[in-house]
Design a protein around this motif. Structure first.
Motif, PDB file in Angstrom:
ATOM      1  N   LEU A   1       8.268  -1.782   2.522  1.00 47.61           N
ATOM      2  CA  LEU A   1       6.817  -1.150   3.624  1.00 47.61           C
ATOM      3  C   LEU A   1       5.795  -2.605   3.933  1.00 47.61           C
ATOM      4  N   CYS A   2       5.693  -3.950   2.941  1.00 42.88           N
ATOM      5  CA  CYS A   2       5.038  -4.557   3.326  1.00 42.88           C
ATOM      6  C   CYS A   2       5.249  -5.571   4.615  1.00 42.88           C
TER       7      CYS A   2
ATOM      8  N   TYR B   1      -8.119 -12.972  12.099  1.00 44.54           N
ATOM      9  CA  TYR B   1      -7.700 -13.214  10.816  1.00 44.54           C
ATOM     10  C   TYR B   1      -6.875 -13.990  11.425  1.00 44.54           C
TER      11      TYR B   1
ATOM     12  N   ALA C   1       2.574  -0.693  13.207  1.00 47.71           N
ATOM     13  CA  ALA C   1       2.316  -1.960  11.651  1.00 47.71           C
ATOM     14  C   ALA C   1       0.537  -2.236  12.434  1.00 47.71           C
TER      15      ALA C   1
ATOM     16  N   ARG D   1      -9.281  -7.680  -3.831  1.00 45.77           N
ATOM     17  CA  ARG D   1      -7.749  -7.999  -4.134  1.00 45.77           C
ATOM     18  C   ARG D   1      -7.959  -9.550  -4.064  1.00 45.77           C
TER      19      ARG D   1
ATOM     20  N   ARG E   1       2.441 -10.814  -3.817  1.00 48.26           N
ATOM     21  CA  ARG E   1       2.156 -10.399  -2.757  1.00 48.26           C
ATOM     22  C   ARG E   1       0.385 -11.440  -2.701  1.00 48.26           C
ATOM     23  N   GLY E   2      -0.066 -10.728  -4.238  1.00 50.18           N
ATOM     24  CA  GLY E   2      -1.291 -10.622  -4.506  1.00 50.18           C
ATOM     25  C   GLY E   2      -1.645 -10.077  -5.778  1.00 50.18           C
TER      26      GLY E   2
ATOM     27  N   ARG F   1      -5.428 -13.328   3.238  1.00 46.83           N
ATOM     28  CA  ARG F   1      -5.760 -12.934   5.235  1.00 46.83           C
ATOM     29  C   ARG F   1      -7.112 -12.987   4.879  1.00 46.83           C
ATOM     30  N   ASN F   2      -7.683 -12.610   3.784  1.00 50.03           N
ATOM     31  CA  ASN F   2      -9.179 -11.865   4.299  1.00 50.03           C
ATOM     32  C   ASN F   2      -9.710 -13.135   3.634  1.00 50.03           C
TER      33      ASN F   2
ATOM     34  N   PRO G   1       2.803  -6.200  -5.959  1.00 48.38           N
ATOM     35  CA  PRO G   1       4.784  -6.706  -5.154  1.00 48.38           C
ATOM     36  C   PRO G   1       4.895  -6.715  -4.160  1.00 48.38           C
TER      37      PRO G   1
ATOM     38  N   SER H   1       5.932  -5.929   7.572  1.00 46.19           N
ATOM     39  CA  SER H   1       6.101  -5.857   9.000  1.00 46.19           C
ATOM     40  C   SER H   1       4.260  -6.590   9.095  1.00 46.19           C
TER      41      SER H   1
ATOM     42  N   LEU I   1       1.955   3.272   9.399  1.00 44.92           N
ATOM     43  CA  LEU I   1       2.971   3.071  10.116  1.00 44.92           C
ATOM     44  C   LEU I   1       3.314   3.702  10.703  1.00 44.92           C
TER      45      LEU I   1
ATOM     46  N   LEU J   1      -3.372  -9.907  14.297  1.00 43.62           N
ATOM     47  CA  LEU J   1      -3.427 -10.496  13.394  1.00 43.62           C
ATOM     48  C   LEU J   1      -4.460 -12.387  13.288  1.00 43.62           C
TER      49      LEU J   1
ATOM     50  N   LEU K   1      -0.981   3.364   4.152  1.00 40.45           N
ATOM     51  CA  LEU K   1      -0.317   2.370   4.826  1.00 40.45           C
ATOM     52  C   LEU K   1       0.591   3.857   5.299  1.00 40.45           C
TER      53      LEU K   1
HETATM   54  C1  HEC Z   1      -0.043  -3.546   9.000  1.00 40.06           C
HETATM   55  C2  HEC Z   1       0.321  -4.188   8.289  1.00 40.06           C
HETATM   56  C3  HEC Z   1      -0.263  -5.071   6.838  1.00 40.06           C
HETATM   57  C4  HEC Z   1       0.855  -3.859   5.796  1.00 40.06           C
HETATM   58  C5  HEC Z   1       1.947  -2.847   6.404  1.00 40.06           C
HETATM   59  C6  HEC Z   1       0.422  -4.637   5.126  1.00 40.06           C
HETATM   60  N1  HEC Z   1      -0.909  -4.929   4.731  1.00 40.06           N
HETATM   61 FE1  HEC Z   1      -1.757  -6.220   3.263  1.00 40.06          FE
HETATM   62  N2  HEC Z   1      -3.112  -6.557   4.475  1.00 40.06           N
HETATM   63  C7  HEC Z   1      -2.892  -6.218   5.512  1.00 40.06           C
HETATM   64  C8  HEC Z   1      -4.631  -7.040   6.327  1.00 40.06           C
HETATM   65  C9  HEC Z   1      -5.100  -6.907   7.629  1.00 40.06           C
HETATM   66  C10 HEC Z   1      -5.523  -7.248   5.147  1.00 40.06           C
HETATM   67  C11 HEC Z   1      -6.107  -7.932   5.377  1.00 40.06           C
HETATM   68  C12 HEC Z   1      -7.316  -6.676   4.941  1.00 40.06           C
HETATM   69  C13 HEC Z   1      -8.721  -7.475   4.492  1.00 40.06           C
HETATM   70  O1  HEC Z   1      -9.250  -7.648   5.687  1.00 40.06           O
HETATM   71  O2  HEC Z   1      -9.788  -7.200   3.965  1.00 40.06           O
HETATM   72  C14 HEC Z   1      -3.811  -7.444   4.068  1.00 40.06           C
HETATM   73  C15 HEC Z   1      -4.988  -8.302   2.881  1.00 40.06           C
HETATM   74  C16 HEC Z   1      -3.854  -7.973   1.800  1.00 40.06           C
HETATM   75  C17 HEC Z   1      -3.830  -8.100   0.689  1.00 40.06           C
HETATM   76  C18 HEC Z   1      -5.467  -8.925   0.065  1.00 40.06           C
HETATM   77  C19 HEC Z   1      -5.475 -10.369  -0.227  1.00 40.06           C
HETATM   78  C20 HEC Z   1      -4.980 -10.857   1.438  1.00 40.06           C
HETATM   79  O3  HEC Z   1      -4.438 -11.786   1.412  1.00 40.06           O
HETATM   80  O4  HEC Z   1      -5.941 -10.735   1.587  1.00 40.06           O
HETATM   81  C21 HEC Z   1      -2.938  -8.097  -0.745  1.00 40.06           C
HETATM   82  C22 HEC Z   1      -2.923  -8.216  -1.990  1.00 40.06           C
HETATM   83  C23 HEC Z   1      -2.331  -6.844   0.236  1.00 40.06           C
HETATM   84  N3  HEC Z   1      -2.581  -7.019   1.482  1.00 40.06           N
HETATM   85  C24 HEC Z   1      -0.853  -6.710  -0.052  1.00 40.06           C
HETATM   86  C25 HEC Z   1       0.102  -6.005  -0.319  1.00 40.06           C
HETATM   87  C26 HEC Z   1       1.214  -4.769   0.121  1.00 40.06           C
HETATM   88  C27 HEC Z   1       0.975  -5.383  -1.353  1.00 40.06           C
HETATM   89  C28 HEC Z   1       1.301  -3.991   1.423  1.00 40.06           C
HETATM   90  C29 HEC Z   1       2.769  -3.810   1.382  1.00 40.06           C
HETATM   91  C30 HEC Z   1       2.621  -2.200  -0.394  1.00 40.06           C
HETATM   92  C31 HEC Z   1       0.471  -5.169   2.043  1.00 40.06           C
HETATM   93  N4  HEC Z   1       0.119  -5.401   2.066  1.00 40.06           N
HETATM   94  C32 HEC Z   1       1.043  -4.656   3.347  1.00 40.06           C
HETATM   95  C33 HEC Z   1      -2.256  -6.258   6.455  1.00 40.06           C
HETATM   96  C34 HEC Z   1      -1.375  -5.036   5.996  1.00 40.06           C
END
Ligand code: HEC
Length: 192
Positions: free
Chosen positions: A146-147, A169, A57, A85, A183-184, A91-92, A142, A149, A52, A165, A48
Protein backbone atom coordinates in the motif's frame (compact mmCIF):
# COMPACT_ATOMS: atom_id res chain seq x y z
CA UNK A 1 25.89 7.30 65.55
CA UNK A 2 22.50 5.64 65.79
CA UNK A 3 21.03 8.60 64.03
CA UNK A 4 23.57 8.44 61.20
CA UNK A 5 22.85 4.74 60.70
CA UNK A 6 19.15 5.49 60.49
CA UNK A 7 19.74 8.12 57.85
CA UNK A 8 21.93 5.74 55.83
CA UNK A 9 19.27 3.06 56.04
CA UNK A 10 16.56 5.47 55.05
CA UNK A 11 18.69 6.77 52.20
CA UNK A 12 19.36 3.28 50.87
CA UNK A 13 15.70 2.40 51.16
CA UNK A 14 14.86 5.50 49.21
CA UNK A 15 17.41 4.72 46.50
CA UNK A 16 16.11 1.16 46.33
CA UNK A 17 12.56 2.36 45.87
CA UNK A 18 13.55 4.89 43.26
CA UNK A 19 15.30 2.17 41.28
CA UNK A 20 12.30 -0.11 41.42
CA UNK A 21 9.95 2.72 40.49
CA UNK A 22 12.06 3.51 37.42
CA UNK A 23 12.05 -0.08 36.24
CA UNK A 24 8.29 -0.12 36.66
CA UNK A 25 7.94 3.15 34.87
CA UNK A 26 9.80 1.89 31.85
CA UNK A 27 7.64 -1.22 31.60
CA UNK A 28 4.44 0.78 32.08
CA UNK A 29 5.52 3.45 29.63
CA UNK A 30 6.64 0.81 27.13
CA UNK A 31 3.21 -0.84 27.26
CA UNK A 32 1.48 2.53 26.91
CA UNK A 33 3.75 3.56 24.00
CA UNK A 34 3.10 0.25 22.23
CA UNK A 35 -0.61 0.66 22.64
CA UNK A 36 -0.51 4.28 21.45
CA UNK A 37 1.64 3.36 18.43
CA UNK A 38 -0.62 0.43 17.53
CA UNK A 39 -3.79 2.53 17.75
CA UNK A 40 -2.27 5.36 15.78
CA UNK A 41 -1.04 3.14 12.96
CA UNK A 42 -4.39 1.42 12.73
CA UNK A 43 -6.23 4.75 12.42
CA UNK A 44 -3.71 6.10 9.93
CA UNK A 45 -3.69 2.89 7.88
CA UNK A 46 -7.50 2.94 7.71
CA UNK A 47 -7.58 6.58 6.60
CA UNK A 48 -4.89 5.94 4.01
CA UNK A 49 -6.65 2.87 2.57
CA UNK A 50 -9.96 4.72 2.36
CA UNK A 51 -8.38 7.75 0.67
CA UNK A 52 -6.44 5.58 -1.81
CA UNK A 53 -9.61 3.68 -2.69
CA UNK A 54 -11.79 6.76 -3.13
CA UNK A 55 -9.49 9.35 -4.71
CA UNK A 56 -6.25 7.55 -5.58
CA UNK A 57 -2.70 8.33 -4.50
CA UNK A 58 -2.70 12.02 -5.40
CA UNK A 59 -5.68 12.65 -3.10
CA UNK A 60 -4.24 10.41 -0.39
CA UNK A 61 -1.11 12.56 -0.18
CA UNK A 62 -3.12 14.98 1.93
CA UNK A 63 -3.89 12.17 4.39
CA UNK A 64 -0.17 11.78 4.99
CA UNK A 65 0.45 15.48 4.99
CA UNK A 66 -2.43 16.74 7.12
CA UNK A 67 -4.21 13.87 8.79
CA UNK A 68 -1.14 11.96 9.99
CA UNK A 69 0.16 14.89 12.08
CA UNK A 70 -3.38 15.59 13.32
CA UNK A 71 -3.93 11.97 14.37
CA UNK A 72 -0.53 12.01 16.11
CA UNK A 73 -1.29 15.32 17.84
CA UNK A 74 -4.60 13.94 19.12
CA UNK A 75 -2.88 10.84 20.52
CA UNK A 76 -0.19 13.06 22.05
CA UNK A 77 -2.80 15.19 23.79
CA UNK A 78 -4.47 12.12 25.27
CA UNK A 79 -1.29 10.41 26.46
CA UNK A 80 1.23 13.16 27.19
CA UNK A 81 3.68 11.51 24.78
CA UNK A 82 5.60 13.49 22.16
CA UNK A 83 5.01 11.57 18.92
CA UNK A 84 6.62 11.90 15.51
CA UNK A 85 7.59 9.97 12.40
CA UNK A 86 11.19 10.14 11.27
CA UNK A 87 13.36 8.61 8.57
CA UNK A 88 16.94 8.99 7.34
CA UNK A 89 15.33 9.36 3.89
CA UNK A 90 12.71 11.85 5.03
CA UNK A 91 10.00 13.47 2.93
CA UNK A 92 8.86 16.01 5.53
CA UNK A 93 11.88 18.29 6.11
CA UNK A 94 11.19 18.02 9.87
CA UNK A 95 11.34 14.21 9.81
CA UNK A 96 15.09 13.97 10.44
CA UNK A 97 16.01 11.40 13.12
CA UNK A 98 17.95 12.54 16.21
CA UNK A 99 20.92 10.56 17.57
CA UNK A 100 18.80 8.16 19.64
CA UNK A 101 16.37 7.57 16.77
CA UNK A 102 19.23 6.85 14.34
CA UNK A 103 20.76 4.34 16.76
CA UNK A 104 17.33 2.76 17.36
CA UNK A 105 16.74 2.44 13.63
CA UNK A 106 20.16 0.81 13.14
CA UNK A 107 19.36 -1.77 15.79
CA UNK A 108 15.88 -2.42 14.37
CA UNK A 109 17.50 -2.87 10.92
CA UNK A 110 19.94 -5.38 12.42
CA UNK A 111 17.08 -7.33 14.00
CA UNK A 112 15.22 -7.30 10.67
CA UNK A 113 18.33 -8.66 8.92
CA UNK A 114 18.55 -11.36 11.62
CA UNK A 115 15.08 -12.57 10.65
CA UNK A 116 12.61 -10.77 12.92
CA UNK A 117 9.26 -9.82 11.41
CA UNK A 118 9.19 -6.12 10.45
CA UNK A 119 5.65 -5.57 11.87
CA UNK A 120 6.66 -6.41 15.42
CA UNK A 121 9.98 -4.56 15.58
CA UNK A 122 10.13 -1.99 18.35
CA UNK A 123 12.35 -0.98 21.27
CA UNK A 124 12.48 1.38 24.22
CA UNK A 125 15.03 2.88 26.57
CA UNK A 126 15.43 5.34 29.42
CA UNK A 127 17.99 7.95 28.45
CA UNK A 128 19.86 10.33 30.78
CA UNK A 129 19.79 13.90 29.50
CA UNK A 130 20.91 17.19 31.10
CA UNK A 131 17.18 17.82 31.77
CA UNK A 132 16.66 14.46 33.47
CA UNK A 133 15.56 10.97 32.48
CA UNK A 134 13.61 10.60 29.26
CA UNK A 135 11.65 7.55 28.14
CA UNK A 136 12.21 6.79 24.44
CA UNK A 137 10.35 4.36 22.20
CA UNK A 138 10.74 3.51 18.51
CA UNK A 139 8.55 1.32 16.33
CA UNK A 140 9.61 0.25 12.84
CA UNK A 141 7.23 1.32 10.06
CA UNK A 142 7.59 -1.42 7.46
CA UNK A 143 6.95 -0.70 3.79
CA UNK A 144 3.77 -2.49 2.69
CA UNK A 145 2.37 -2.87 -0.84
CA UNK A 146 0.00 0.00 0.00
CA UNK A 147 2.94 2.38 0.53
CA UNK A 148 4.54 1.89 -2.90
CA UNK A 149 2.42 4.35 -4.88
CA UNK A 150 4.12 7.13 -2.88
CA UNK A 151 7.36 5.60 -1.54
CA UNK A 152 8.21 2.94 -4.16
CA UNK A 153 10.71 3.00 -7.02
CA UNK A 154 10.26 5.83 -9.56
CA UNK A 155 8.42 3.53 -12.02
CA UNK A 156 5.83 2.74 -9.31
CA UNK A 157 4.92 6.43 -8.84
CA UNK A 158 2.42 7.89 -11.28
CA UNK A 159 3.40 11.11 -13.09
CA UNK A 160 0.68 12.92 -11.09
CA UNK A 161 2.06 11.69 -7.76
CA UNK A 162 5.59 12.63 -8.81
CA UNK A 163 4.40 16.10 -9.83
CA UNK A 164 2.52 16.69 -6.57
CA UNK A 165 5.39 15.41 -4.43
CA UNK A 166 7.94 17.56 -6.20
CA UNK A 167 5.81 20.68 -5.65
CA UNK A 168 5.00 19.96 -2.00
CA UNK A 169 8.30 18.32 -1.03
CA UNK A 170 11.10 19.67 -3.22
CA UNK A 171 13.74 17.88 -1.09
CA UNK A 172 11.88 14.55 -0.94
CA UNK A 173 14.18 11.60 -0.21
CA UNK A 174 11.43 9.09 0.67
CA UNK A 175 11.29 7.03 -2.53
CA UNK A 176 12.95 3.84 -3.74
CA UNK A 177 11.51 1.55 -1.06
CA UNK A 178 10.36 -2.03 -1.58
CA UNK A 179 8.03 -4.19 0.51
CA UNK A 180 9.55 -5.28 3.82
CA UNK A 181 12.05 -2.43 4.08
CA UNK A 182 11.80 -0.14 7.12
CA UNK A 183 10.41 3.16 5.81
CA UNK A 184 11.04 4.99 9.08
CA UNK A 185 10.21 4.88 12.76
CA UNK A 186 7.33 6.08 14.86
CA UNK A 187 9.13 7.81 17.71
CA UNK A 188 7.59 8.43 21.12
CA UNK A 189 9.14 10.19 24.08
CA UNK A 190 8.24 11.46 27.50
CA UNK A 191 10.14 13.06 30.37
CA UNK A 192 10.13 10.79 33.46
C1 HEC B 1 -0.63 8.73 -0.85
C2 HEC B 1 0.78 8.80 -0.69
C3 HEC B 1 1.40 8.07 0.47
C4 HEC B 1 1.23 6.77 0.82
C5 HEC B 1 0.37 5.73 0.15
C6 HEC B 1 2.09 6.57 1.97
N1 HEC B 1 2.75 7.71 2.29
FE1 HEC B 1 4.11 7.96 3.77
N2 HEC B 1 4.24 9.91 3.36
C7 HEC B 1 3.55 10.55 2.34
C8 HEC B 1 3.73 11.98 2.49
C9 HEC B 1 3.12 13.05 1.60
C10 HEC B 1 4.56 12.17 3.63
C11 HEC B 1 5.02 13.49 4.23
C12 HEC B 1 4.00 13.86 5.30
C13 HEC B 1 4.31 15.12 6.02
O1 HEC B 1 4.30 16.20 5.39
O2 HEC B 1 4.56 15.03 7.23
C14 HEC B 1 4.84 10.85 4.14
C15 HEC B 1 5.63 10.64 5.25
C16 HEC B 1 5.89 9.40 5.77
C17 HEC B 1 6.74 9.18 6.92
C18 HEC B 1 7.41 10.23 7.79
C19 HEC B 1 8.86 10.41 7.50
C20 HEC B 1 9.10 11.22 6.24
O3 HEC B 1 9.63 10.62 5.29
O4 HEC B 1 8.76 12.41 6.20
C21 HEC B 1 6.76 7.83 7.12
C22 HEC B 1 7.54 7.09 8.18
C23 HEC B 1 5.90 7.24 6.11
N3 HEC B 1 5.39 8.23 5.31
C24 HEC B 1 5.64 5.89 6.02
C25 HEC B 1 4.68 5.36 5.17
C26 HEC B 1 4.29 3.97 5.20
C27 HEC B 1 4.91 2.91 6.09
C28 HEC B 1 3.30 3.83 4.26
C29 HEC B 1 2.50 2.59 3.96
C30 HEC B 1 1.81 1.97 5.07
C31 HEC B 1 3.09 5.13 3.66
N4 HEC B 1 3.94 6.03 4.23
C32 HEC B 1 2.19 5.37 2.64
C33 HEC B 1 2.80 9.96 1.36
C34 HEC B 1 2.36 8.65 1.39
Amino acid sequence: MKHALKITLLASLFVGCAGAANADDQTTLNDAARQTAGGLLKTLGGELKAALASGGAVEAISVCKEKAPRIAAEAARKTGFAIKRVSPKNRNPKGVPDAWESAALASLEARLAAGEKPETLDMSAVVDTPEGKVFRYAKALPTQPLCLSCHGTPDQLSPEVKAKLSTEYPDDKAVGYSVGMIRGVLSIKKAM
